[in-house]
Scaffold this active site. Sequence first.
Site, PDB file in Angstrom:
ATOM      1  N   TRP A 140      -2.770  -2.929  -1.545  1.00  0.00           N
ATOM      2  CA  TRP A 140      -2.735  -4.345  -1.444  1.00  0.00           C
ATOM      3  C   TRP A 140      -3.847  -4.903  -0.649  1.00  0.00           C
ATOM      4  CZ3 TRP A 140      -1.660  -8.068   2.864  1.00  0.00           C
ATOM      5  CH2 TRP A 140      -1.174  -9.037   2.542  1.00  0.00           C
ATOM      6  N   GLY A 176      -3.241   0.643   6.138  1.00  0.00           N
ATOM      7  CA  GLY A 176      -3.389   0.014   7.211  1.00  0.00           C
ATOM      8  C   GLY A 176      -4.674  -0.747   7.494  1.00  0.00           C
ATOM      9  N   CYS A 214       0.848  -1.289   0.254  1.00  0.00           N
ATOM     10  CA  CYS A 214      -0.058  -0.131  -0.023  1.00  0.00           C
ATOM     11  C   CYS A 214       0.744   1.088  -0.032  1.00  0.00           C
ATOM     12  CB  CYS A 214      -0.969   0.013   1.029  1.00  0.00           C
ATOM     13  SG  CYS A 214      -2.121  -1.465   1.190  1.00  0.00           S
TER      14      CYS A 214
END
Length: 638
Positions: A84, A120, A2
């Site tokens: 991701w 996250g 990410c």
Amino acid sequence: MCGIVGAVSTRNIVPVLVQGLERLEYRGYDSCGVAVYAMGTDLAHSGLRRARSTSRVAELAEQVAPDSVSGGLQGCLGIAHTRWATHGAPSVSNAHPHFSHGRGSDAHQRPGRIALVHNGIIENHDELRAELQTKGYVFVSQTDTEVIAHLVDSLYADDLLEAVQAAVDQLHGAFAIAVFCKDEPQRLVGARAGSPLILGVGKDGQEHFLASDAMALAGVTDQIVYLEEGDMVDVQLGKYWLLDKARKSVSPAQRPVKTVLAHSGAAELGPYRHYMQKEIFEQPRAIADTLEGLEGIVPELFDLQMNHAPGANAARVFAEIDSVLILACGTSYYSGCTAKYWLESIAKIPTQVEVASEYRYRDSVPNPKTLVVTITQSGETADTLAALRHAQSLGMRHTLTICNVATSAMVRECSLAYVTRAGVEIGVASTKAFTTQLAGLFLMTLALAQAKGRLPEDAEQRHLKAMRHLPAALQAVLALEPLIISWAEDFARKENALFLGRGLHYPIAMEGALKLKEITYIHAEAYPAGELKHGPLALVTSEMPVVIVAPNDTLLEKLKSNMHEVRARGGVLYVLADADSRIESGDGIHVIRMPEHYGELSPLLHVVPLQLLAYHTACARGTDVDKPRNLAKSVTVE
């Protein structure tokens, strides 16, 4: 994993955002996107606009180009992201950036005012989603990120910073976010908690950037401000403000601008076919750079730290500690397993190695005289950072990291550090980061042995001589590549493999198995060779190649017995042997001889053929070597 890029400027920022995503491709992703505030001449081309793709960034670049069918994207305020997948499958609807929407059944057809990207995981997203749905918000993705966009929208009252602050206070989990609102078209707000985020200061202060990695801004700016845990940043045209986790203003002295030379040239392939191949062949230089200037073994080598904790001094800490706890994940964990052998045999210090993601979720017995050592390439690995903080919370204040990024969160949070100099590692499967970690850990072992009075002068000189010779020794091992390619042709036709090692080389067998499974998708396992008859021998057939790491050490004769066990069951052996090991090629036994025996440092040499074996097997199978499926380079989520 990410990547975030964002910008506020007076120019069209889309090319910079796309270039930033290209720089971040090495982190791993399965979708990507760009969103801007477009200041068009008519309603159809103004407001929030975006492009998203489940292909590569190159395809996204075609979507946003001015000559595209859609007319492309242009804007002076924008955010971009490589995702991701965690919550929700890789799809365009789940790709970032996410927009808030108007309320009602047709909300998804009416972009709202908030655009947001997020790295996250938000742990309380289900509760927040349910609450927002009662307020009329309609969700069009499966992500936890869309929850944040709607939450910010629900709290917005003409001040984006206040809305983001109120939203962040309700979020549980780890995140870095970048947000803008169409009602404030020259403002970008960022926040971080457990996931990295940086501020890039543009030329003459007329444009500013947010990113998850300084590499994203290579060639755009080298003036970087690293946000600390809990920080928020308010970026506007020509100015910016920082707030700490207590929401107090942060002075420039507290978050200084640093010059970070994240050269884009580091990402150039040159004559190599893949980044992984390039990075394997960069290992002699990486080791030489990591050991540059090494004149003797002194504790001060580990005082290279930007923010020393009060009283943190390697000489004092090394004299005080009586044990070592190593925390790491993946490849870094295997380097820690190797270091355990060194620490206990050379420094005579009891050592425990823990998988970071497991350590913080079990009851353990803290010892305030333990040196807690973290190992990480990026310095941002979420599980390892959390494990470090858990150890600190238990009263273990002596901390040291072996890390490849001097400006990372891990280096800032540990009291001592040894920064390796592997350079940027683009390939997801780690190679040069691993060998430089081993070099740093061996130095740490010697420094601890010296501090405890267990490193005689002659032993120190012998080890220093061996370390200085490592680059040349590695170069000789790389010359074995043609022989490894012939092995790879056999492995490419297999679906399972077994790796065996003993003692110091068992972790190297584990690393070899990991490399093979990561990029070839061949199922591979590693075992201590002595465990063969306790179960794994049942798997051995002529279709199960068995790789043996066989240095000429005190366990060689035991290892030869294990080899006979494999051959007796029809297994085919692939042996990495030292020149004087007296293991010969024959029926069902393929032997590659290492150029020289390297004693305690032989793990750094024996791992290189295993890297090459995985690489060339992947090439033969046609897999995506640098971006293997389902994996990410920098694992910044739990």
